[in-house]
Design an enzyme around this catalytic site. Structure first.
Site, PDB file in Angstrom:
ATOM      1  N   HIS A  15       0.861  -1.186   0.000  1.00 20.16           N
ATOM      2  CA  HIS A  15       0.000   0.000   0.000  1.00 20.16           C
ATOM      3  C   HIS A  15       0.899   1.239   0.000  1.00 20.16           C
ATOM      4  O   HIS A  15       2.112   1.122  -0.188  1.00 20.16           O
ATOM      5  CB  HIS A  15      -0.975  -0.031   1.187  1.00 20.16           C
ATOM      6  CG  HIS A  15      -0.309   0.024   2.524  1.00 20.16           C
ATOM      7  ND1 HIS A  15       0.004   1.203   3.137  1.00 20.16           N
ATOM      8  CD2 HIS A  15       0.120  -0.956   3.355  1.00 20.16           C
ATOM      9  CE1 HIS A  15       0.593   0.962   4.303  1.00 20.16           C
ATOM     10  NE2 HIS A  15       0.684  -0.354   4.450  1.00 20.16           N
ATOM     11  N   LEU A  16       0.357   2.410   0.190  1.00 20.23           N
ATOM     12  CA  LEU A  16       1.081   3.661  -0.038  1.00 20.23           C
ATOM     13  C   LEU A  16       2.396   3.793   0.743  1.00 20.23           C
ATOM     14  O   LEU A  16       3.420   4.132   0.169  1.00 20.23           O
ATOM     15  CB  LEU A  16       0.175   4.858   0.255  1.00 20.23           C
ATOM     16  CG  LEU A  16       0.747   6.220  -0.120  1.00 20.23           C
ATOM     17  CD1 LEU A  16       1.137   6.266  -1.586  1.00 20.23           C
ATOM     18  CD2 LEU A  16      -0.244   7.315   0.201  1.00 20.23           C
TER      19      LEU A  16
END
Length: 88
Positions: A15-16
């Site tokens: 994810h980010l």
């Protein structure tokens, strides 16, 4: 060109936050650094959007591909960072 497969161990996948960290590590090197997923998606490891676009989940295996003058060092750093969970 050198390659190595590594499993994503952090619980939430790429994810980010871990994607950003992966890109930071890749950008330290002059070599071209990409990775392929199990479904043959190829991502530029120096681009957060490309890494996020790969939608890599926890437990999936990716193949890191480094090509350039510092490819060995880049591959080792990328594999070690991913194996360590990218800060998570």
């Amino acid at each position: 060109m050198v390659t190595k497969k590594v499993q994503i161990v952090n619980a939430t996948g790429l994810h980010l936050r871990p994607a950003g960290l992966l890109c930071e590590i890749a950008m330290k090197y002059t070599s071209k650094i990409t990775f392929k997923t199990d479904n043959n998606y190829e991502a530029n490891a120096k681009s957060v959007l490309s890494v996020l676009g790969a939608c890599v989940k926890s437990g999936e295996e990716i193949e890191i591909i480094c090509d350039g003058i510092d490819e060995e060092e880049a591959l080792e750093d990328m594999v070690n960072s991913i194996s360590a969970g990218l800060g998570e």
